[in-house]
Motif scaffolding. Structure first.
Motif, PDB file in Angstrom:
ATOM      1  N   ALA A  44       1.725  -7.649   2.089  1.00  0.00           N
ATOM      2  CA  ALA A  44       0.885  -8.124   3.305  1.00  0.00           C
ATOM      3  C   ALA A  44       1.953  -9.208   3.929  1.00  0.00           C
ATOM      4  CB  ALA A  44      -0.298  -8.346   3.287  1.00  0.00           C
ATOM      5  N   ASP A  45       2.603 -10.128   3.012  1.00  0.00           N
ATOM      6  CA  ASP A  45       3.109 -11.254   3.291  1.00  0.00           C
ATOM      7  C   ASP A  45       4.709 -10.856   3.576  1.00  0.00           C
ATOM      8  OD1 ASP A  45       1.051 -12.625   3.205  1.00  0.00           O
ATOM      9  OD2 ASP A  45       1.227 -13.174   1.094  1.00  0.00           O
ATOM     10  N   LEU A  46       5.149  -9.672   3.730  1.00  0.00           N
ATOM     11  CA  LEU A  46       6.539  -9.509   3.912  1.00  0.00           C
ATOM     12  C   LEU A  46       6.866 -10.187   5.114  1.00  0.00           C
ATOM     13  CD1 LEU A  46       7.293  -6.129   1.997  1.00  0.00           C
ATOM     14  CD2 LEU A  46       7.915  -8.213   1.412  1.00  0.00           C
ATOM     15  N   PRO A  47       7.917 -10.507   5.626  1.00  0.00           N
ATOM     16  CA  PRO A  47       8.343 -10.968   6.809  1.00  0.00           C
ATOM     17  C   PRO A  47       8.727  -9.868   7.996  1.00  0.00           C
ATOM     18  CG  PRO A  47       9.879 -12.025   5.361  1.00  0.00           C
ATOM     19  CD  PRO A  47       9.132 -10.875   4.525  1.00  0.00           C
ATOM     20  N   GLY A  48       8.243 -10.007   9.122  1.00  0.00           N
ATOM     21  CA  GLY A  48       8.481  -8.868  10.195  1.00  0.00           C
ATOM     22  C   GLY A  48       9.915  -8.411  10.218  1.00  0.00           C
ATOM     23  N   LEU A  74      -2.212  -3.587   0.402  1.00  0.00           N
ATOM     24  CA  LEU A  74      -1.073  -4.386   0.980  1.00  0.00           C
ATOM     25  C   LEU A  74      -1.451  -5.839   0.605  1.00  0.00           C
ATOM     26  CD1 LEU A  74      -1.251  -2.717   4.394  1.00  0.00           C
ATOM     27  CD2 LEU A  74       0.565  -2.624   2.824  1.00  0.00           C
ATOM     28  N   VAL A  75      -2.615  -6.213   0.274  1.00  0.00           N
ATOM     29  CA  VAL A  75      -2.961  -7.641  -0.032  1.00  0.00           C
ATOM     30  C   VAL A  75      -3.046  -7.965  -1.412  1.00  0.00           C
ATOM     31  CG1 VAL A  75      -4.089  -7.910   2.034  1.00  0.00           C
ATOM     32  CG2 VAL A  75      -5.736  -7.384   0.328  1.00  0.00           C
ATOM     33  N   SER A  76      -2.728  -6.909  -2.206  1.00  0.00           N
ATOM     34  CA  SER A  76      -2.608  -6.931  -3.590  1.00  0.00           C
ATOM     35  C   SER A  76      -1.589  -6.649  -4.481  1.00  0.00           C
ATOM     36  CB  SER A  76      -4.043  -6.480  -4.420  1.00  0.00           C
ATOM     37  OG  SER A  76      -4.025  -4.824  -4.146  1.00  0.00           O
ATOM     38  N   ARG A  77      -0.618  -5.752  -3.931  1.00  0.00           N
ATOM     39  CA  ARG A  77       0.500  -5.262  -4.680  1.00  0.00           C
ATOM     40  C   ARG A  77       1.807  -6.100  -3.852  1.00  0.00           C
ATOM     41  NH1 ARG A  77       1.001   0.751  -5.066  1.00  0.00           N
ATOM     42  NH2 ARG A  77      -0.762   0.319  -6.287  1.00  0.00           N
ATOM     43  N   ALA A  78       2.582  -6.462  -5.006  1.00  0.00           N
ATOM     44  CA  ALA A  78       3.728  -7.112  -4.757  1.00  0.00           C
ATOM     45  C   ALA A  78       4.961  -6.349  -4.551  1.00  0.00           C
ATOM     46  CB  ALA A  78       4.081  -8.141  -5.892  1.00  0.00           C
ATOM     47  N   MET A  79       5.932  -6.748  -3.879  1.00  0.00           N
ATOM     48  CA  MET A  79       7.135  -5.992  -3.584  1.00  0.00           C
ATOM     49  C   MET A  79       7.865  -6.104  -4.936  1.00  0.00           C
ATOM     50  SD  MET A  79       8.835  -4.749  -1.587  1.00  0.00           S
ATOM     51  CE  MET A  79      10.641  -3.895  -1.189  1.00  0.00           C
ATOM     52  N   PRO A  80       8.295  -4.887  -5.327  1.00  0.00           N
ATOM     53  CA  PRO A  80       8.895  -4.629  -6.897  1.00  0.00           C
ATOM     54  C   PRO A  80      10.489  -5.211  -6.934  1.00  0.00           C
ATOM     55  CG  PRO A  80       8.527  -2.563  -5.694  1.00  0.00           C
ATOM     56  CD  PRO A  80       8.014  -3.710  -4.878  1.00  0.00           C
ATOM     57  N   TYR A  81      11.263  -5.139  -5.916  1.00  0.00           N
ATOM     58  CA  TYR A  81      12.394  -5.730  -6.124  1.00  0.00           C
ATOM     59  C   TYR A  81      12.967  -6.215  -4.666  1.00  0.00           C
ATOM     60  CZ  TYR A  81      12.507  -1.242  -3.302  1.00  0.00           C
ATOM     61  OH  TYR A  81      12.447  -0.477  -2.221  1.00  0.00           O
ATOM     62  N   GLY A  82      14.138  -6.637  -4.695  1.00  0.00           N
ATOM     63  CA  GLY A  82      14.893  -7.155  -3.485  1.00  0.00           C
ATOM     64  C   GLY A  82      14.669  -8.623  -3.324  1.00  0.00           C
ATOM     65  N   LYS A  83      15.089  -8.854  -1.972  1.00  0.00           N
ATOM     66  CA  LYS A  83      15.058 -10.592  -1.856  1.00  0.00           C
ATOM     67  C   LYS A  83      13.691 -11.023  -1.593  1.00  0.00           C
ATOM     68  CE  LYS A  83      16.271 -13.425   2.150  1.00  0.00           C
ATOM     69  NZ  LYS A  83      16.966 -13.799   3.292  1.00  0.00           N
ATOM     70  N   TYR A  84      12.707 -10.255  -1.698  1.00  0.00           N
ATOM     71  CA  TYR A  84      11.080 -10.597  -1.643  1.00  0.00           C
ATOM     72  C   TYR A  84      10.408 -10.270  -2.791  1.00  0.00           C
ATOM     73  CZ  TYR A  84      12.642 -12.317   3.024  1.00  0.00           C
ATOM     74  OH  TYR A  84      13.116 -13.026   4.058  1.00  0.00           O
ATOM     75  N   LYS A  85      10.818 -10.018  -3.667  1.00  0.00           N
ATOM     76  CA  LYS A  85      10.547  -9.696  -5.051  1.00  0.00           C
ATOM     77  C   LYS A  85       9.151 -10.290  -5.530  1.00  0.00           C
ATOM     78  CE  LYS A  85      11.375  -8.329  -9.796  1.00  0.00           C
ATOM     79  NZ  LYS A  85      12.254  -8.208 -10.999  1.00  0.00           N
ATOM     80  N   GLY A  86       8.147  -9.935  -5.634  1.00  0.00           N
ATOM     81  CA  GLY A  86       6.998 -10.630  -6.132  1.00  0.00           C
ATOM     82  C   GLY A  86       6.063 -11.236  -5.006  1.00  0.00           C
ATOM     83  N   HIS A 135       4.416  -2.448   8.360  1.00  0.00           N
ATOM     84  CA  HIS A 135       5.153  -2.647   9.564  1.00  0.00           C
ATOM     85  C   HIS A 135       4.609  -2.183  10.621  1.00  0.00           C
ATOM     86  CE1 HIS A 135       8.059  -0.871  12.508  1.00  0.00           C
ATOM     87  NE2 HIS A 135       8.705  -1.936  12.304  1.00  0.00           N
ATOM     88  N   GLU A 136       3.584  -1.383  10.822  1.00  0.00           N
ATOM     89  CA  GLU A 136       3.070  -0.693  11.844  1.00  0.00           C
ATOM     90  C   GLU A 136       1.758  -1.947  12.282  1.00  0.00           C
ATOM     91  OE1 GLU A 136       3.111   1.604  14.270  1.00  0.00           O
ATOM     92  OE2 GLU A 136       4.986   2.125  13.351  1.00  0.00           O
ATOM     93  N   ILE A 137       1.113  -2.458  11.300  1.00  0.00           N
ATOM     94  CA  ILE A 137       0.244  -3.644  11.339  1.00  0.00           C
ATOM     95  C   ILE A 137       0.989  -4.584  12.000  1.00  0.00           C
ATOM     96  CG2 ILE A 137      -1.324  -5.253  10.123  1.00  0.00           C
ATOM     97  CD1 ILE A 137      -1.798  -2.771   8.256  1.00  0.00           C
TER      98      ILE A 137
END
Length: 70
Positions: free
Chosen positions: A25-29, A9-21, A53-55
């Motif tokens: 762990a930093d995706l908004p709620g 969660l703290v090392s993998r980036a979102m691969p697509y979409g508005k929050y790509k990169g 999401h659960e966290i």
């Protein structure tokens, strides 16, 4: 949940979409809640987003802070 998943969660980036990169762990709620309503992606990415999401939903994001410092 194990420490390997938390570390991802703290090392993998979102691969697509508005929050790509952005780190998972930093995706908004609001974005995590959207996935919870609309459906999580298949596979490992979906499992990690569901875990985040659960966290986030339970106010436990601070648990990831020690892992960020590694």
């Amino acid at each position: 949940m194990d420490t390997e998943h938390l570390q991802l969660l703290v090392s993998r980036a979102m691969p697509y979409g508005k929050y790509k990169g952005r780190l998972l762990a930093d995706l908004p709620g609001d974005y995590l809640n959207w996935f919870a309503r609309e459906g999580f992606p298949k596979g490992e990415l979906g499992r990690l987003i569901a875990l985040m999401h659960e966290i986030d939903h339970n106010g436990l994001s601070a648990l990831l802070d020690p892992l960020r410092k590694r």
